[in-house]
Design a protein around this motif. Sequence first.
Motif, PDB file in Angstrom:
ATOM      1  N   THR A  35      45.917  33.210  34.730  1.00 60.75           N
ATOM      2  CA  THR A  35      44.962  32.275  35.297  1.00 60.75           C
ATOM      3  C   THR A  35      44.857  32.523  36.791  1.00 60.75           C
ATOM      4  O   THR A  35      45.796  33.016  37.416  1.00 60.75           O
ATOM      5  CB  THR A  35      45.403  30.809  35.106  1.00 60.75           C
ATOM      6  OG1 THR A  35      46.666  30.637  35.745  1.00 60.75           O
ATOM      7  CG2 THR A  35      45.498  30.422  33.656  1.00 60.75           C
ATOM      8  N   THR A  36      43.726  32.214  37.337  1.00 57.14           N
ATOM      9  CA  THR A  36      43.536  32.292  38.777  1.00 57.14           C
ATOM     10  C   THR A  36      42.870  31.004  39.216  1.00 57.14           C
ATOM     11  O   THR A  36      41.886  30.598  38.625  1.00 57.14           O
ATOM     12  CB  THR A  36      42.629  33.480  39.136  1.00 57.14           C
ATOM     13  OG1 THR A  36      43.212  34.656  38.605  1.00 57.14           O
ATOM     14  CG2 THR A  36      42.485  33.621  40.636  1.00 57.14           C
TER      15      THR A  36
ATOM     16  N   ASN B 173      45.578  49.401  43.503  1.00 52.63           N
ATOM     17  CA  ASN B 173      44.503  48.645  44.142  1.00 52.63           C
ATOM     18  C   ASN B 173      44.871  48.319  45.591  1.00 52.63           C
ATOM     19  O   ASN B 173      44.940  47.175  45.990  1.00 52.63           O
ATOM     20  CB  ASN B 173      44.259  47.364  43.345  1.00 52.63           C
ATOM     21  CG  ASN B 173      43.017  46.652  43.775  1.00 52.63           C
ATOM     22  OD1 ASN B 173      42.117  47.278  44.316  1.00 52.63           O
ATOM     23  ND2 ASN B 173      42.977  45.344  43.570  1.00 52.63           N
TER      24      ASN B 173
ATOM     25  N   LYS C 215      42.767  27.834  42.704  1.00 53.34           N
ATOM     26  CA  LYS C 215      43.306  27.413  43.987  1.00 53.34           C
ATOM     27  C   LYS C 215      43.981  26.053  43.783  1.00 53.34           C
ATOM     28  O   LYS C 215      43.917  25.487  42.692  1.00 53.34           O
ATOM     29  CB  LYS C 215      42.199  27.346  45.020  1.00 53.34           C
ATOM     30  CG  LYS C 215      41.178  26.251  44.800  1.00 53.34           C
ATOM     31  CD  LYS C 215      40.304  26.175  46.040  1.00 53.34           C
ATOM     32  CE  LYS C 215      39.523  24.901  46.091  1.00 53.34           C
ATOM     33  NZ  LYS C 215      38.888  24.713  47.386  1.00 53.34           N
TER      34      LYS C 215
ATOM     35  N   CYS D 168      40.634  35.941  50.502  1.00 55.56           N
ATOM     36  CA  CYS D 168      41.665  36.746  49.863  1.00 55.56           C
ATOM     37  C   CYS D 168      41.229  37.131  48.456  1.00 55.56           C
ATOM     38  O   CYS D 168      40.246  36.624  47.929  1.00 55.56           O
ATOM     39  CB  CYS D 168      42.984  35.991  49.839  1.00 55.56           C
ATOM     40  SG  CYS D 168      42.835  34.360  49.136  1.00 55.56           S
ATOM     41  N   GLY D 169      41.962  38.029  47.862  1.00 61.04           N
ATOM     42  CA  GLY D 169      41.602  38.487  46.524  1.00 61.04           C
ATOM     43  C   GLY D 169      42.822  38.542  45.629  1.00 61.04           C
ATOM     44  O   GLY D 169      43.929  38.803  46.072  1.00 61.04           O
ATOM     45  N   SER D 170      42.577  38.269  44.365  1.00 57.42           N
ATOM     46  CA  SER D 170      43.682  38.319  43.424  1.00 57.42           C
ATOM     47  C   SER D 170      43.222  39.050  42.171  1.00 57.42           C
ATOM     48  O   SER D 170      42.140  38.791  41.663  1.00 57.42           O
ATOM     49  CB  SER D 170      44.085  36.899  43.080  1.00 57.42           C
ATOM     50  OG  SER D 170      44.730  36.884  41.847  1.00 57.42           O
ATOM     51  N   HIS D 171      44.033  39.962  41.699  1.00 57.38           N
ATOM     52  CA  HIS D 171      43.579  40.822  40.613  1.00 57.38           C
ATOM     53  C   HIS D 171      44.653  40.966  39.551  1.00 57.38           C
ATOM     54  O   HIS D 171      45.828  40.882  39.843  1.00 57.38           O
ATOM     55  CB  HIS D 171      43.210  42.194  41.170  1.00 57.38           C
ATOM     56  CG  HIS D 171      42.508  42.107  42.482  1.00 57.38           C
ATOM     57  ND1 HIS D 171      41.243  41.607  42.594  1.00 57.38           N
ATOM     58  CD2 HIS D 171      42.929  42.362  43.740  1.00 57.38           C
ATOM     59  CE1 HIS D 171      40.893  41.590  43.868  1.00 57.38           C
ATOM     60  NE2 HIS D 171      41.903  42.038  44.595  1.00 57.38           N
ATOM     61  N   THR D 172      44.223  41.182  38.348  1.00 59.67           N
ATOM     62  CA  THR D 172      45.166  41.363  37.248  1.00 59.67           C
ATOM     63  C   THR D 172      44.778  42.596  36.449  1.00 59.67           C
ATOM     64  O   THR D 172      43.632  42.731  36.050  1.00 59.67           O
ATOM     65  CB  THR D 172      45.134  40.150  36.295  1.00 59.67           C
ATOM     66  OG1 THR D 172      44.666  39.020  37.002  1.00 59.67           O
ATOM     67  CG2 THR D 172      46.473  39.863  35.730  1.00 59.67           C
TER      68      THR D 172
ATOM     69  N   LEU E   3      45.182  31.046  44.932  1.00 58.87           N
ATOM     70  CA  LEU E   3      44.442  31.564  46.074  1.00 58.87           C
ATOM     71  C   LEU E   3      44.380  30.503  47.161  1.00 58.87           C
ATOM     72  O   LEU E   3      44.080  29.345  46.885  1.00 58.87           O
ATOM     73  CB  LEU E   3      43.031  31.952  45.658  1.00 58.87           C
ATOM     74  CG  LEU E   3      42.929  33.106  44.661  1.00 58.87           C
ATOM     75  CD1 LEU E   3      41.573  33.137  44.011  1.00 58.87           C
ATOM     76  CD2 LEU E   3      43.202  34.420  45.352  1.00 58.87           C
ATOM     77  N   MET E   4      44.699  30.900  48.386  1.00 53.41           N
ATOM     78  CA  MET E   4      44.618  29.977  49.508  1.00 53.41           C
ATOM     79  C   MET E   4      43.730  30.617  50.551  1.00 53.41           C
ATOM     80  O   MET E   4      44.123  31.576  51.194  1.00 53.41           O
ATOM     81  CB  MET E   4      46.007  29.708  50.085  1.00 53.41           C
ATOM     82  CG  MET E   4      46.967  29.138  49.052  1.00 53.41           C
ATOM     83  SD  MET E   4      48.650  29.092  49.643  1.00 53.41           S
ATOM     84  CE  MET E   4      48.657  27.546  50.472  1.00 53.41           C
ATOM     85  N   GLY E   5      42.539  30.138  50.701  1.00 54.49           N
ATOM     86  CA  GLY E   5      41.595  30.745  51.635  1.00 54.49           C
ATOM     87  C   GLY E   5      40.565  31.540  50.863  1.00 54.49           C
ATOM     88  O   GLY E   5      40.856  32.095  49.812  1.00 54.49           O
ATOM     89  N   ASP E   6      39.350  31.587  51.395  1.00 50.68           N
ATOM     90  CA  ASP E   6      38.271  32.199  50.622  1.00 50.68           C
ATOM     91  C   ASP E   6      38.058  33.670  50.931  1.00 50.68           C
ATOM     92  O   ASP E   6      37.111  34.279  50.474  1.00 50.68           O
ATOM     93  CB  ASP E   6      36.953  31.417  50.818  1.00 50.68           C
ATOM     94  CG  ASP E   6      36.567  31.321  52.274  1.00 50.68           C
ATOM     95  OD1 ASP E   6      37.307  31.878  53.108  1.00 50.68           O
ATOM     96  OD2 ASP E   6      35.538  30.706  52.579  1.00 50.68           O
TER      97      ASP E   6
ATOM     98  N   ASN F  61      45.270  40.831  49.678  1.00 51.52           N
ATOM     99  CA  ASN F  61      44.953  41.138  48.295  1.00 51.52           C
ATOM    100  C   ASN F  61      46.230  41.281  47.487  1.00 51.52           C
ATOM    101  O   ASN F  61      47.116  42.031  47.860  1.00 51.52           O
ATOM    102  CB  ASN F  61      44.173  42.457  48.201  1.00 51.52           C
ATOM    103  CG  ASN F  61      42.696  42.220  48.343  1.00 51.52           C
ATOM    104  OD1 ASN F  61      42.087  41.510  47.537  1.00 51.52           O
ATOM    105  ND2 ASN F  61      42.111  42.769  49.383  1.00 51.52           N
TER     106      ASN F  61
END
Lengths: 485, 404
Positions: free
Chosen positions: A426-427, A77, A429, A404-408, A399-402, A373
């Motif tokens: 879990t995800t 990714n 902020k 960015c992206g986090s994926h699993t 997550l810090m900031g709107d 990301n």
Amino acid sequence: MKIEPKISEDILLDEVTSKEYKYGFTTNIESEKIEKGLNEDVIKFISKKKNEPDWMLDFRLEAFKVWKEMEEPDWANINYPKPDYQDIVYYCAPKQKKKLNSLDDLDPEMKRTFDRLGISIDEQKRLANVAVDIVMDSVSVATSFKEKLAELGIIFCPISEAIQKYPELVKKYIGTVIPVRDNFFSALNSAVFSDGSFCYIPKGTECPMELSTYFRINEAGTGQFERTLVIAEEGSYVSYLEGCTAPMRDENQLHAAVVELVAQDSAEIKYSTVQNWYPGDKNGKGGVFNFVTKRGICHDNAKISWTQVETGSAVTWKYPSCVLKGKNSIGEFFSVAVTNNFQQADTGTKMVHLGENSKSTIIAKGICAGKSNGSYRGLVKIAKGAKNSRNFSQCDSLLMGDKCGSHTFPYIEVDNKSSKVEHEATTSKIGEDQLFYCNQRGIGTEEAVALIVNGYCKEVLNKLPMEFAVEAKKLLEISLEGSVG
Amino acid sequence: MLIEEIKKYVINTDLSSTQKKSLNYFLENGFPTTKDEDWKYTSLKKVLKRKYCLKSSDFELNDEMIQQYSLGFKHKLIFKNGKIFSEPKISGVSIKQTSDLCMPKNSTLCYLNEAICKNTYEIKFDKNLNLDNPIEILHFINNNNDYFLQLRTKITCGSGSNVKLVERFCNIGKNTLINSCMHADVKRNSFFEISKLQSYNDNTHTIDNTLIDQDRDSTANVHTFSFDGSFIRNNLNFYQNNENCTSNMNGITIIDKSNFVDHHTFVDHKFQNCLSNESYKGVYFDNTKGVFNGKIMVRPDAQKINAFQSNNNLLFSDSASIKTKPQLEIYADDVKCSHGCTIGQIDKKSLFYMRSRGFSEKTAKGLLTFAFLIEVIEKLNTKEIVDYAKTEIAKKLSIEKDLL
């Protein structure tokens, strides 16, 4: 006034994103390098330069042949301009003026580089009891504590030296954990690896000190292809540290390392990494491409533990894995991955359970800020014969900031009825209520964020060896300055 | 082989331009293979090996058969080989056949469905319609030869409506491969629920594609019960196209013999303040194989999303296997998303406790397994479906239903 923490958080994030890379500088050391490009002649040149035996050259040429037929993988990714593999210099070594007997003979300029990085070799030698094998642009130039280790029969040297001195050991193990055709980058590494570390712990020996290597990319436009091989014989123990920092560059640099670990019956290997290659500037320009293949094999009752703190690189593609071949073998993976600005990280682990009663634990913590990301990608595979196996995985993202992206992407495959697998992710902020709670008790927002992030990563940071924890903390500070206390 | 059959079939059929386009797309890309990430663990090879025909043959359907397979709902919509046999007369509900209807797609199978499905139905529920009883959709399938059946339904729930559907299949013929596409358009402030009761017989192979588009303030629930059928693949997609949508997915899978069940779910959170809840439980006996892939996507700026997903599995045989991939892709920061996944066995201590109190091993195991599933059953609010689920579960666990 309730909105205040949010504002200060924004300011804080601004500060973070505007932070320039502290370790970006270049050392002017004379280097010897060959023309750009990759072909059989280049491989023969590297091999000849290193005075390698024929079997090693054959190994490289075979790998090159395989690599030519392979395609660069694109399932991760991550998005990046594909490097032009013919536009890279595959060999570059600092010119050695004379053979170094002690660290005092080290090039003063090089020494200054290390000092600026905060690595005082002497200090470490005396205080931290760490043997450092410094790799600068692919060639090891200083090795310490060698004699002390030699007394115990422990071999810790550059892999090029090991090929000369202990060919039968290298020949026996190289490419066994990560076969040449494993993947595109491992094949490339097998063909062109310049140097790396070799570590051998004899039967029943407990390595008395943390073995450590600092890698550093130096010459402009050179890719670094490290090869590490750690062998722990029956009943032995070793803790190995690897840390990286790289100078600032505008063009992307490629780093394709291969790390192989062999833990024989009842042996234990602890492998810790702090990675801080240049992540590119805040506009996403430049930065290191980090495509690493790391894998260990555990025989009966053996244990391999990977700990990593990933803060650098523009692109990270890294999955330290364990093949739990033996009965009662244990695999562990602890990771903190921080991405900021335009960084991209696709990292995780593979736990392949083959032996009965094998156990694995995965704790992965991601922190994403700016426009970055971060992805966790992991595989837990429990084969039919791996009866009573156990796995626990936990991957959390902060997550810090709107932007960015986090994926699993966890893959779980179970083929027998007596094994237990748990996975949770879990995800979220940093909660406004958490910040409010801290503020209320007189803790400033900045400190509060630091506290929370620190607590969030603690589980992983605690796994790092003492000496390294300091370094790790330093690197976290750079990546999220102001967020970490 | 099947592709040749499809090519032969379309020569004699009139296709509209969209159908031709879809057909070409399908022919270019073919059936999904294990090289596609979404079909990594699901091979269609064995299923497609048979010589299927695409033409349906007629058969007789009588009330007795309908009675036998119905769960006893008041409204019944009955299909015979994909064609409507009888329909309920309810004011505010219109059911009509259309020939050319473009629907969203999630795999090449949907393109194929669009190209060659002859009986496309559109079911419309009027604005503010409050359906007192669920509509039971019964599919009867019987063909002289091995049969490749296409089903295609579009459901429109008008704003403020409250719609519940129950879908069930009965194959009395030869080997049948069902490729079903259902698209539900759930308008503003409406409630839509469908329960898929998958008790197929051994010679039925199913690929079920359900796509749900949701508008503001709507709720969509999908309950999937996979109990029988040699090959079941469920593609369930939710698209939340506006704020304040709720999507719930529940699944119970209990399979034995060498059956195969694959659940692929996808929730696309595009707007703020939405919720999704997913709970899939699986119990695997014998040589069964289970696959679960749950993907939750939170698009940029879709803040305040709560998305929960859990997938729990019990493996009762060494020859059974489960591959699961709970997946999160999140591009917004003010969200609460989590997934959990477990694979394990019945707790030995609990089993011992029950054995020591006089339960036979079978009963103890059965009750504990039922307890494992109860979380999903408790979410059901239709008596007939709870009853159906309990009957099937009792049968699978070989315990008396009265115990549950």
